[in-house]
Design a protein around this motif. Structure first.
Motif, PDB file in Angstrom:
ATOM      1  N   HIS A   1       0.821  -1.218   0.000  1.00 63.59           N
ATOM      2  CA  HIS A   1       0.000   0.000   0.000  1.00 63.59           C
ATOM      3  C   HIS A   1       0.853   1.265   0.000  1.00 63.59           C
ATOM      4  N   PHE A   2       0.624   2.109  -0.990  1.00 60.07           N
ATOM      5  CA  PHE A   2       1.077   3.505  -0.988  1.00 60.07           C
ATOM      6  C   PHE A   2      -0.166   4.320  -1.316  1.00 60.07           C
ATOM      7  N   ASN A   3      -0.350   5.424  -0.663  1.00 60.41           N
ATOM      8  CA  ASN A   3      -1.549   6.223  -0.947  1.00 60.41           C
ATOM      9  C   ASN A   3      -1.575   6.720  -2.379  1.00 60.41           C
ATOM     10  N   ASP A   4      -0.414   7.138  -2.883  1.00 57.45           N
ATOM     11  CA  ASP A   4      -0.348   7.621  -4.267  1.00 57.45           C
ATOM     12  C   ASP A   4       1.079   7.528  -4.774  1.00 57.45           C
ATOM     13  N   PHE A   5       1.226   7.751  -6.069  1.00 58.40           N
ATOM     14  CA  PHE A   5       2.524   7.611  -6.739  1.00 58.40           C
ATOM     15  C   PHE A   5       3.572   8.552  -6.143  1.00 58.40           C
ATOM     16  N   GLY A   6       3.122   9.733  -5.708  1.00 59.95           N
ATOM     17  CA  GLY A   6       4.049  10.710  -5.148  1.00 59.95           C
ATOM     18  C   GLY A   6       4.683  10.269  -3.835  1.00 59.95           C
ATOM     19  N   GLU A   7       4.103   9.253  -3.212  1.00 59.27           N
ATOM     20  CA  GLU A   7       4.642   8.728  -1.948  1.00 59.27           C
ATOM     21  C   GLU A   7       5.766   7.735  -2.164  1.00 59.27           C
ATOM     22  N   MET A   8       5.932   7.279  -3.404  1.00 56.28           N
ATOM     23  CA  MET A   8       6.874   6.191  -3.662  1.00 56.28           C
ATOM     24  C   MET A   8       8.239   6.790  -3.965  1.00 56.28           C
ATOM     25  N   GLY A   9       9.189   6.512  -3.128  1.00 56.92           N
ATOM     26  CA  GLY A   9      10.517   7.104  -3.304  1.00 56.92           C
ATOM     27  C   GLY A   9      11.408   6.249  -4.179  1.00 56.92           C
ATOM     28  N   ASP A  10      12.704   6.574  -4.191  1.00 57.45           N
ATOM     29  CA  ASP A  10      13.621   5.847  -5.073  1.00 57.45           C
ATOM     30  C   ASP A  10      13.924   4.435  -4.572  1.00 57.45           C
ATOM     31  N   GLU A  11      13.424   4.087  -3.383  1.00 57.67           N
ATOM     32  CA  GLU A  11      13.580   2.686  -2.940  1.00 57.67           C
ATOM     33  C   GLU A  11      12.653   1.762  -3.724  1.00 57.67           C
ATOM     34  N   GLN A  12      11.743   2.323  -4.489  1.00 58.32           N
ATOM     35  CA  GLN A  12      10.764   1.494  -5.208  1.00 58.32           C
ATOM     36  C   GLN A  12      11.183   1.228  -6.652  1.00 58.32           C
ATOM     37  N   GLY A  13      12.486   1.316  -6.911  1.00 56.08           N
ATOM     38  CA  GLY A  13      12.980   1.113  -8.275  1.00 56.08           C
ATOM     39  C   GLY A  13      12.626  -0.250  -8.846  1.00 56.08           C
ATOM     40  N   GLU A  14      12.808  -1.297  -8.044  1.00 53.29           N
ATOM     41  CA  GLU A  14      12.516  -2.648  -8.543  1.00 53.29           C
ATOM     42  C   GLU A  14      11.018  -2.770  -8.854  1.00 53.29           C
ATOM     43  N   LEU A  15      10.217  -2.244  -7.948  1.00 51.83           N
ATOM     44  CA  LEU A  15       8.761  -2.295  -8.143  1.00 51.83           C
ATOM     45  C   LEU A  15       8.356  -1.545  -9.415  1.00 51.83           C
ATOM     46  N   MET A  16       8.908  -0.346  -9.621  1.00 51.74           N
ATOM     47  CA  MET A  16       8.519   0.428 -10.800  1.00 51.74           C
ATOM     48  C   MET A  16       8.994  -0.248 -12.092  1.00 51.74           C
ATOM     49  N   GLY A  17      10.164  -0.861 -12.029  1.00 47.64           N
ATOM     50  CA  GLY A  17      10.637  -1.614 -13.195  1.00 47.64           C
ATOM     51  C   GLY A  17       9.706  -2.770 -13.519  1.00 47.64           C
ATOM     52  N   ARG A  18       9.244  -3.440 -12.475  1.00 46.62           N
ATOM     53  CA  ARG A  18       8.326  -4.565 -12.686  1.00 46.62           C
ATOM     54  C   ARG A  18       7.006  -4.084 -13.281  1.00 46.62           C
TER      55      ARG A  18
ATOM     56  N   GLY B   1      -5.893  15.732  -9.356  1.00 44.62           N
ATOM     57  CA  GLY B   1      -5.543  14.673 -10.311  1.00 44.62           C
ATOM     58  C   GLY B   1      -6.713  13.741 -10.600  1.00 44.62           C
ATOM     59  N   GLY B   2      -7.779  13.848  -9.811  1.00 47.19           N
ATOM     60  CA  GLY B   2      -8.947  12.992 -10.031  1.00 47.19           C
ATOM     61  C   GLY B   2      -8.827  11.614  -9.411  1.00 47.19           C
ATOM     62  N   GLN B   3      -7.979  11.494  -8.383  1.00 50.07           N
ATOM     63  CA  GLN B   3      -7.794  10.181  -7.752  1.00 50.07           C
ATOM     64  C   GLN B   3      -8.972   9.863  -6.836  1.00 50.07           C
ATOM     65  N   GLU B   4      -9.572   8.688  -7.069  1.00 47.99           N
ATOM     66  CA  GLU B   4     -10.706   8.266  -6.230  1.00 47.99           C
ATOM     67  C   GLU B   4     -10.306   7.174  -5.248  1.00 47.99           C
ATOM     68  N   VAL B   5      -9.398   6.318  -5.636  1.00 51.41           N
ATOM     69  CA  VAL B   5      -8.975   5.221  -4.756  1.00 51.41           C
ATOM     70  C   VAL B   5      -7.567   5.522  -4.260  1.00 51.41           C
ATOM     71  N   LEU B   6      -7.422   5.606  -2.937  1.00 48.02           N
ATOM     72  CA  LEU B   6      -6.132   5.981  -2.342  1.00 48.02           C
ATOM     73  C   LEU B   6      -5.243   4.759  -2.148  1.00 48.02           C
ATOM     74  N   HIS B   7      -4.881   4.150  -3.246  1.00 48.53           N
ATOM     75  CA  HIS B   7      -3.857   3.094  -3.305  1.00 48.53           C
ATOM     76  C   HIS B   7      -3.257   3.270  -4.695  1.00 48.53           C
ATOM     77  N   THR B   8      -1.962   3.578  -4.758  1.00 51.26           N
ATOM     78  CA  THR B   8      -1.331   3.826  -6.064  1.00 51.26           C
ATOM     79  C   THR B   8      -1.811   2.831  -7.118  1.00 51.26           C
ATOM     80  N   HIS B   9      -2.237   3.356  -8.254  1.00 51.88           N
ATOM     81  CA  HIS B   9      -2.638   2.474  -9.353  1.00 51.88           C
ATOM     82  C   HIS B   9      -2.376   3.177 -10.676  1.00 51.88           C
ATOM     83  N   PHE B  10      -2.129   2.367 -11.683  1.00 53.65           N
ATOM     84  CA  PHE B  10      -1.854   2.855 -13.033  1.00 53.65           C
ATOM     85  C   PHE B  10      -2.944   2.318 -13.948  1.00 53.65           C
ATOM     86  N   HIS B  11      -3.558   3.220 -14.694  1.00 56.96           N
ATOM     87  CA  HIS B  11      -4.569   2.828 -15.674  1.00 56.96           C
ATOM     88  C   HIS B  11      -3.856   2.478 -16.981  1.00 56.96           C
ATOM     89  N   LEU B  12      -4.139   1.308 -17.524  1.00 66.01           N
ATOM     90  CA  LEU B  12      -3.658   0.922 -18.864  1.00 66.01           C
ATOM     91  C   LEU B  12      -4.882   0.949 -19.773  1.00 66.01           C
TER      92      LEU B  12
END
Ligand code: AMP
Length: 116
Positions: free
Chosen positions: A47-64, A93-104
């Motif tokens: 759980h991260f509330n939004d993308f802006g909360e994810m720091g550079d420790e999340q490199g592996e996650l973002m690559g995945r 930004g129009g965020q409705e669900v407070l758990h980082t998510h990416f729309h494809l």
């Protein structure tokens, strides 16, 4: 896991979703209210509330997430025509669900990024 977070519950399998992919870092499922012929959501399992909360420790996650997004775009048949990958943050930004998510999104011409 964050209490009362709907996407945490989807990741944990506590509420149903049309899941397409899951590994130890990322889960992908179809949006319940699709805005395009292909509308998937990719979420970090953690759980991260939004993308802006994810720091550079999340490199592996973002690559995945990038790898899985490309894989699912191909699987869904939108890779060659093109697709959009977007994350909304906060009220403006129009965020409705407070758990980082990416729309494809894809499957039709998606038009300009913002309504004019
Ligand atoms: P956002 O406005 O960026 O926070 O987007 C939230 C997205 O989550 C919307 O497109 C909703 O349709 C979608 N959504 C909400 N609840 C569910 C659910 N239970 N399963 C799948 N998608 C959902």
């Amino acid at each position: 896991m964050s209490e009362d977070c709907i996407f945490c519950k989807i990741v944990a399998g506590e509420i149903p979703s049309d899941q397409l992919y899951q590994d130890e870092l990322v889960t992908a499922f179809r949006d319940i209210s699709p805005q395009a012929p292909v509308h998937l959501l990719l979420v970090p399992n953690r759980h991260f509330n939004d993308f802006g909360e994810m720091g550079d420790e999340q490199g592996e996650l973002m690559g995945r997430i990038a790898q899985v997004a490309g894989q699912l775009a191909a699987q869904e048949g939108v890779a060659s025509d093109g697709w959009r990958f977007v994350t909304n943050i906060g009220a403006h930004g129009g965020q409705e669900v407070l758990h980082t998510h990416f729309h494809l999104l894809g499957g039709r011409p998606l038009g300009p990024l913002l309504a004019r």
